[in-house]
Design a protein around this motif. Sequence first.
Motif, short mmCIF file in Angstrom:
data_model
loop_
_atom_site.label_atom_id
_atom_site.label_comp_id
_atom_site.label_asym_id
_atom_site.label_seq_id
_atom_site.Cartn_x
_atom_site.Cartn_y
_atom_site.Cartn_z
N ARG A 18 0.45 -10.71 0.67
CA ARG A 18 1.45 -10.21 -0.19
C ARG A 18 2.66 -9.74 0.73
O ARG A 18 2.27 -8.98 1.71
CB ARG A 18 0.99 -8.84 -0.98
CG ARG A 18 -0.20 -9.01 -2.09
CD ARG A 18 0.59 -9.70 -3.24
NE ARG A 18 -0.47 -10.72 -3.93
CZ ARG A 18 -0.03 -11.61 -4.73
NH1 ARG A 18 1.11 -11.34 -5.33
NH2 ARG A 18 -0.93 -12.42 -5.19
N ALA B 70 -1.10 -4.02 6.13
CA ALA B 70 -2.81 -3.76 6.07
C ALA B 70 -3.55 -4.85 5.60
O ALA B 70 -2.94 -5.70 5.20
CB ALA B 70 -2.57 -2.70 4.70
N LEU C 107 -6.79 -5.23 3.21
CA LEU C 107 -7.50 -4.45 2.05
C LEU C 107 -8.55 -5.31 1.62
O LEU C 107 -8.31 -6.53 1.24
CB LEU C 107 -6.51 -3.87 1.29
CG LEU C 107 -5.30 -2.88 1.61
CD1 LEU C 107 -4.51 -2.32 0.79
CD2 LEU C 107 -5.79 -1.87 2.64
N HIS D 224 -10.61 -1.11 -3.90
CA HIS D 224 -9.52 -0.38 -4.44
C HIS D 224 -9.50 -0.87 -6.01
O HIS D 224 -10.49 -1.54 -6.38
CB HIS D 224 -8.09 -1.07 -3.82
CG HIS D 224 -8.20 -0.94 -2.34
ND1 HIS D 224 -7.21 0.02 -1.82
CD2 HIS D 224 -8.80 -1.30 -1.35
CE1 HIS D 224 -7.35 0.09 -0.51
NE2 HIS D 224 -8.15 -0.89 -0.08
N HIS E 156 -8.70 -2.44 -8.46
CA HIS E 156 -8.36 -3.90 -9.18
C HIS E 156 -9.37 -4.01 -10.15
O HIS E 156 -10.47 -3.57 -10.16
CB HIS E 156 -8.29 -5.03 -7.97
CG HIS E 156 -7.51 -4.84 -6.80
ND1 HIS E 156 -6.23 -5.22 -7.26
CD2 HIS E 156 -7.50 -4.39 -5.63
CE1 HIS E 156 -5.50 -4.95 -5.98
NE2 HIS E 156 -6.54 -4.57 -5.13
N LYS F 284 -6.94 -8.96 0.96
CA LYS F 284 -5.52 -9.01 1.01
C LYS F 284 -4.92 -8.45 2.02
O LYS F 284 -4.93 -7.34 2.58
CB LYS F 284 -5.07 -8.07 -0.51
CG LYS F 284 -5.85 -8.39 -1.61
CD LYS F 284 -5.73 -7.47 -2.90
CE LYS F 284 -4.23 -7.92 -3.46
NZ LYS F 284 -4.26 -9.28 -4.13
N PHE G 150 -1.17 -7.43 3.60
CA PHE G 150 0.17 -7.18 3.10
C PHE G 150 1.06 -7.15 4.47
O PHE G 150 0.74 -6.36 5.56
CB PHE G 150 -0.03 -5.69 2.77
CG PHE G 150 -0.56 -5.45 1.30
CD1 PHE G 150 0.09 -5.22 0.36
CD2 PHE G 150 -1.94 -5.30 1.29
CE1 PHE G 150 -0.53 -5.03 -1.16
CE2 PHE G 150 -2.78 -5.34 0.26
CZ PHE G 150 -1.96 -5.09 -1.06
N ASN H 7 -2.00 -6.18 -7.13
CA ASN H 7 -1.69 -4.95 -6.32
C ASN H 7 -1.73 -3.79 -7.15
O ASN H 7 -1.52 -3.86 -8.45
CB ASN H 7 -0.23 -4.96 -5.60
CG ASN H 7 0.88 -5.62 -6.75
OD1 ASN H 7 1.83 -6.46 -6.20
ND2 ASN H 7 0.79 -5.31 -7.83
N THR H 8 -1.89 -2.58 -6.70
CA THR H 8 -1.87 -1.41 -7.47
C THR H 8 -0.61 -0.36 -7.05
O THR H 8 -0.05 -0.88 -6.06
CB THR H 8 -3.29 -0.81 -7.12
OG1 THR H 8 -3.17 -0.07 -5.73
CG2 THR H 8 -4.65 -1.58 -7.53
N GLN I 120 -1.37 1.02 -3.61
CA GLN I 120 -1.14 0.08 -2.57
C GLN I 120 0.42 -0.20 -2.25
O GLN I 120 0.77 -0.04 -1.13
CB GLN I 120 -1.67 -1.18 -2.83
CG GLN I 120 -3.19 -1.23 -2.82
CD GLN I 120 -3.75 -2.66 -3.56
OE1 GLN I 120 -2.92 -3.24 -3.93
NE2 GLN I 120 -5.06 -2.68 -3.29
N LEU J 75 1.58 3.25 -0.56
CA LEU J 75 1.03 2.96 1.13
C LEU J 75 2.20 2.11 1.75
O LEU J 75 2.58 2.48 2.80
CB LEU J 75 -0.36 2.30 1.02
CG LEU J 75 -0.61 1.99 2.54
CD1 LEU J 75 -0.98 3.17 3.40
CD2 LEU J 75 -2.23 1.18 2.37
N TRP K 47 -3.17 -0.64 8.61
CA TRP K 47 -4.35 0.10 7.68
C TRP K 47 -5.40 -1.12 7.38
O TRP K 47 -5.02 -2.09 7.25
CB TRP K 47 -3.81 0.78 6.56
CG TRP K 47 -4.83 1.49 5.62
CD1 TRP K 47 -5.53 0.71 4.56
CD2 TRP K 47 -5.27 2.72 5.75
NE1 TRP K 47 -6.53 1.92 4.08
CE2 TRP K 47 -6.38 2.91 4.97
CE3 TRP K 47 -5.10 3.80 6.70
CZ2 TRP K 47 -7.12 4.03 4.75
CZ3 TRP K 47 -5.80 5.01 6.63
CH2 TRP K 47 -6.65 5.09 5.76
#
Length: 205
Positions: free
Chosen positions: A72, A128, A130, A135, A137, A146, A148, A183-184, A187, A190, A203
């Motif tokens: 991402r 990050a 993740l 998380h 999702h 994932k 980032f 994605n949330t 996130q 973050l 992270w």
Amino acid sequence: MSLKWLQWAQQIQAISQAGLAFTKDPFDKERYVELRNISADILNQYSNLQFDEIEELFANERGYPTPKVDVRGVVFKDGKILLVREKSENKWSLPGGFCDVGLSASENVVKEIFEESGYIVEVKKLLAVLDMTKHAHPPQLYHYYKLFIQCEIVGGNSTTGIETSGIDFYDVSELPELSLSRNTAAQIELMYEYYQNPLKETWFD
């Protein structure tokens, strides 16, 4: 967080896939196929997916199972974050997608950002890594990591792609409806912490 039935189904599928990859015993092969069918049946019972569809997807998986990788792109402009609207859901996400074989993670994210938004970017920092199961999702067939990755625009123009129908920069406090499989809100919040604090460490999990 993932539901327990989903974790069981994924673990059973992984065991069956690994067994089918290495077994030379025809009777063991039958048992591993049966395990794969049990996994597909669990997913069929607790999701909207059809058994035949799940079984076909699992049957096409080969070799030792490992998590799949999704990248991402995190791009800020004047304190706002770049999001694209996915045609498949008509919801918004950070530009990105599954990593293509033959390209590095950074090469993949540059490609995805250009294809989905029209912007040419340079990679700056891995923010990050993740684990999707840790998380909020929605349930997924497979186990994903994932990545980032923060990028900076160096050229291009806002242009929708084959998979996108909108491009915009959003304030973190005014996010549109998000594609939660990608994605949330937590996130993205973050990611905004890295905009405020560029020295923040990467992270993970």
